[in-house]
Structures are given as C-alpha cells and as structure tokens.
Design a protein around this motif. Structure first.
Motif, PDB file in Angstrom:
ATOM      1  N   HIS A  51       0.849  -1.195   0.000  1.00  0.00           N
ATOM      2  CA  HIS A  51       0.000   0.000   0.000  1.00  0.00           C
ATOM      3  C   HIS A  51       0.883   1.244   0.000  1.00  0.00           C
ATOM      4  CE1 HIS A  51      -3.332  -2.572   0.724  1.00  0.00           C
ATOM      5  NE2 HIS A  51      -3.133  -2.736   2.024  1.00  0.00           N
ATOM      6  N   LYS A  52       0.366   2.307  -0.550  1.00  0.00           N
ATOM      7  CA  LYS A  52       1.043   3.602  -0.489  1.00  0.00           C
ATOM      8  C   LYS A  52       0.423   4.418   0.650  1.00  0.00           C
ATOM      9  CE  LYS A  52       3.718   2.789  -3.958  1.00  0.00           C
ATOM     10  NZ  LYS A  52       3.524   1.330  -3.889  1.00  0.00           N
ATOM     11  N   PRO A  53       1.243   5.075   1.458  1.00  0.00           N
ATOM     12  CA  PRO A  53       0.708   5.851   2.580  1.00  0.00           C
ATOM     13  C   PRO A  53      -0.158   7.023   2.123  1.00  0.00           C
ATOM     14  CG  PRO A  53       3.087   5.508   2.799  1.00  0.00           C
ATOM     15  CD  PRO A  53       2.718   5.112   1.403  1.00  0.00           C
ATOM     16  N   SER A  54      -1.126   7.360   2.943  1.00  0.00           N
ATOM     17  CA  SER A  54      -1.881   8.593   2.732  1.00  0.00           C
ATOM     18  C   SER A  54      -1.044   9.789   3.154  1.00  0.00           C
ATOM     19  CB  SER A  54      -3.189   8.551   3.534  1.00  0.00           C
ATOM     20  OG  SER A  54      -3.964   7.425   3.171  1.00  0.00           O
ATOM     21  N   GLU A  55      -0.251   9.589   4.207  1.00  0.00           N
ATOM     22  CA  GLU A  55       0.654  10.630   4.701  1.00  0.00           C
ATOM     23  C   GLU A  55       1.860   9.947   5.331  1.00  0.00           C
ATOM     24  OE1 GLU A  55      -1.425  13.011   7.545  1.00  0.00           O
ATOM     25  OE2 GLU A  55      -3.063  13.479   6.159  1.00  0.00           O
ATOM     26  N   GLY A  56       2.934  10.721   5.512  1.00  0.00           N
ATOM     27  CA  GLY A  56       4.101  10.218   6.225  1.00  0.00           C
ATOM     28  C   GLY A  56       5.202   9.725   5.303  1.00  0.00           C
ATOM     29  N   THR A  57       6.330   9.370   5.914  1.00  0.00           N
ATOM     30  CA  THR A  57       7.500   8.921   5.157  1.00  0.00           C
ATOM     31  C   THR A  57       8.100   7.661   5.768  1.00  0.00           C
ATOM     32  OG1 THR A  57       8.984  10.345   6.454  1.00  0.00           O
ATOM     33  CG2 THR A  57       8.089  11.258   4.407  1.00  0.00           C
ATOM     34  N   ILE A  58       8.725   6.870   4.898  1.00  0.00           N
ATOM     35  CA  ILE A  58       9.454   5.667   5.303  1.00  0.00           C
ATOM     36  C   ILE A  58      10.851   5.777   4.722  1.00  0.00           C
ATOM     37  CG2 ILE A  58       9.485   3.140   5.280  1.00  0.00           C
ATOM     38  CD1 ILE A  58       6.490   3.319   4.385  1.00  0.00           C
ATOM     39  N   THR A  59      11.857   5.704   5.571  1.00  0.00           N
ATOM     40  CA  THR A  59      13.246   5.840   5.135  1.00  0.00           C
ATOM     41  C   THR A  59      14.018   4.590   5.532  1.00  0.00           C
ATOM     42  OG1 THR A  59      13.118   8.222   5.497  1.00  0.00           O
ATOM     43  CG2 THR A  59      15.313   7.277   5.225  1.00  0.00           C
ATOM     44  N   PHE A  60      14.632   3.942   4.542  1.00  0.00           N
ATOM     45  CA  PHE A  60      15.403   2.718   4.772  1.00  0.00           C
ATOM     46  C   PHE A  60      16.866   2.969   4.461  1.00  0.00           C
ATOM     47  CE2 PHE A  60      16.904  -1.521   3.114  1.00  0.00           C
ATOM     48  CZ  PHE A  60      16.924  -2.162   4.344  1.00  0.00           C
ATOM     49  N   GLU A  61      17.713   2.848   5.461  1.00  0.00           N
ATOM     50  CA  GLU A  61      19.150   3.097   5.330  1.00  0.00           C
ATOM     51  C   GLU A  61      19.429   4.431   4.650  1.00  0.00           C
ATOM     52  OE1 GLU A  61      20.619  -0.546   3.445  1.00  0.00           O
ATOM     53  OE2 GLU A  61      21.207  -1.249   5.439  1.00  0.00           O
ATOM     54  N   GLY A  62      18.672   5.456   5.051  1.00  0.00           N
ATOM     55  CA  GLY A  62      18.878   6.805   4.542  1.00  0.00           C
ATOM     56  C   GLY A  62      18.175   7.122   3.226  1.00  0.00           C
ATOM     57  N   ARG A  63      17.466   6.143   2.654  1.00  0.00           N
ATOM     58  CA  ARG A  63      16.788   6.357   1.377  1.00  0.00           C
ATOM     59  C   ARG A  63      15.275   6.391   1.577  1.00  0.00           C
ATOM     60  NH1 ARG A  63      17.458   2.938  -4.319  1.00  0.00           N
ATOM     61  NH2 ARG A  63      15.604   3.796  -5.333  1.00  0.00           N
ATOM     62  N   ASP A  64      14.624   7.359   0.973  1.00  0.00           N
ATOM     63  CA  ASP A  64      13.169   7.460   1.043  1.00  0.00           C
ATOM     64  C   ASP A  64      12.549   6.373   0.160  1.00  0.00           C
ATOM     65  OD1 ASP A  64      10.471   8.126   0.955  1.00  0.00           O
ATOM     66  OD2 ASP A  64      10.828  10.271   0.778  1.00  0.00           O
ATOM     67  N   ILE A  65      11.812   5.458   0.789  1.00  0.00           N
ATOM     68  CA  ILE A  65      11.184   4.368   0.026  1.00  0.00           C
ATOM     69  C   ILE A  65       9.665   4.468   0.063  1.00  0.00           C
ATOM     70  CG2 ILE A  65      13.142   2.827   0.470  1.00  0.00           C
ATOM     71  CD1 ILE A  65      11.294   1.316   2.474  1.00  0.00           C
ATOM     72  N   THR A  66       9.149   5.611   0.470  1.00  0.00           N
ATOM     73  CA  THR A  66       7.713   5.771   0.718  1.00  0.00           C
ATOM     74  C   THR A  66       6.857   5.362  -0.464  1.00  0.00           C
ATOM     75  OG1 THR A  66       8.287   7.663   2.128  1.00  0.00           O
ATOM     76  CG2 THR A  66       5.971   7.374   1.571  1.00  0.00           C
TER      77      THR A  66
END
Length: 254
Positions: A51-66
């Motif tokens: 799923h894609k978020p409605s809001e917010g961010t996900i960062t994996f090892e410094g990279r935005d993967i949202t």
C-alpha cells in the motif's frame, strides 16, 4: 535501519494507521503487538510497498522508500512473510525457494529462448542460494518433498527460507508462530534469534505474548491504528495503557 515518520493510511473513511512514528533498529528483534484490527498488517503492507501511505514517510538506510513498488523495496533488502503461508503446493520445497533468489537475477526472454550462459549460471546460483536458505532453517532433508505434504510448522520455516533466499537485510515476519504448538513456537523463536546472530534485522507481528516478551528487544504497541506505547518488554508490560487495551492484568508486572 528504518525510520518511519507520521505514517498514515486511510481506506475511505477508515484510518487503519494513524500518524505512527517509530524506528526499526539494526541487529535487533523488533516487535509489533496489538489487538485484532489495530493496523499491524497494514503497517507491514506500507513498509513493503503493498500500500502507499496517505501521509508520512518511510526511510530505509537513509533512502526514502515511501512510494516505491514492492519489487523495488525487496531489491533494497526488505523481505516479508505473511500470516497465511502460501506455497506452490504441487512443486518441491526446493523449487519453491528458487523463486526467491530470482529477485537478484537479470536473465530475460532472450536468455530463455537461447539458453544463454547467463541463464544457466543464474539458475545454478538460485539453486545454491535456495539450498543455503533451506539448510539455515533446518529443512535440508525436505528439499525434494512436495510442498503440499509438509507440516504447518515446516511451512512456516519454508516461508522464512523463501524470505532469506531474496538476500534481505530486514525481515518482516507476520505472525510467524501462528497455528503451531508451544514446542514448535519455541523452535521458531530460536530460529529468529539465529537470524539476528547472522546479521539479519527482524521485525515481527505476533499474538503469542510469552514468545514476544522473551524474544523482542523493542516492542511497538498499536491500538485502533495509533501508537499507544513503545519500549522494552518490561516497559510495555508495565504500561497501564497497554494493559488496558491489550495485555490484561495477567501480563502486568506485579
């Protein structure tokens, strides 16, 4: 390793995950608990790109993967299992696992048509990685068994092996001990500890509190899509909001 900021997911008028911020620590066993409908699996689906978020961010090892697709997230090193262990039941256990390392291959239609050297080498490597993963989870003796003939506990281990065959850094395990007996649960907990000893990071969702409290380094508690607590097992066990919403007095420190 993974930083999550104000993660929110709405399905129409229903907010399944509501502004959750947390982090998954490298080299640790991280756990997510909460009552049914708390948003735990949706949370995993957001991290893994389902799923894609409605809001917010996900960062994996410094990279935005949202906004990345599931295959892009997997190639970066995030693998997951699911509540229901679905395998190709008419194929062998080994053939099920060969699929996992295909994520790391580059052969295309032309390679298949001409039986290229690259295709043959990648098939050899996929088989080798599948055997390594199967040995890691203690099922090397089942490689030629038809997947539909193995036990529920063995299916759980095969699901772990399939995730490991993708060469991950972070494993998301959704109810890894669901449907197995107490003795088998202890064996799966030891396997999770083994993963961390071999430099994998683990985040799991689980309802078996004895397992979680003895296994996790850090616990995130969700209720109705919101974070109500986070901390060590001792801190979570003693938190009045967690006792009231989920654990009950039987799990409270006295």
């Amino acid at each position: 390793m993974l930083e999550i900021e104000h993660l929110t997911k709405r399905f129409g008028g229903n907010t399944a995950v509501n502004s959750v911020s947390t982090s998954i620590e490298k080299g640790k066993i991280n756990a997510i608990i909460g009552p049914n409908g708390a948003g735990k699996t949706t949370f995993f689906n957001l991290i893994s790109g389902v799923h894609k978020p409605s809001e917010g961010t996900i960062t994996f090892e410094g990279r935005d993967i949202t906004t990345l697709r599931t295959d892009e997230v997997a190639r970066l090193g995030i693998a997951r299992t699911f509540q229901a262990t679905t395998l190709f039941d008419k194929a062998s256990v080994l053939d099920n696992l060969i699929v996992g390392h295909r994520l790391r291959t580059r052969s295309g239609l032309i390679d298949v048509i001409f039986g290229s050297a690259r295709l043959k080498e990648e098939e050899r490597v996929c088989r080798e990685k599948a055997r390594e993963a199967l040995d890691f989870v203690g099922l090397a003796h089942l490689e030629n068994r038809v997947a539909g003939d193995i036990t529920q506990e063995e299916r759980k281990r095969v699901a772990f092996a399939l995730a490991l065959a993708t060469a991950p850094k972070l494993l998301l395990l959704d109810e890894p001990a669901g449907g197995v007996n107490p003795e088998e649960t202890l064996g799966l907990a030891e396997l999770i500890r083994k993963m961390v000893k071999h430099d994998f990071t683990v985040c799991l969702i689980e309802h078996k509190m004895d397992m979680i409290m003895s296994l996790a380094d850090k616990i995130l508690v969700l209720s109705y899509g919101e974070k109500i607590a986070e901390g060590t097992p001792a801190e979570v066990r003693a938190n009045p909001a967690v006792i009231d919403a989920y654990l009950g007095s039987d799990h409270a420190d006295v």
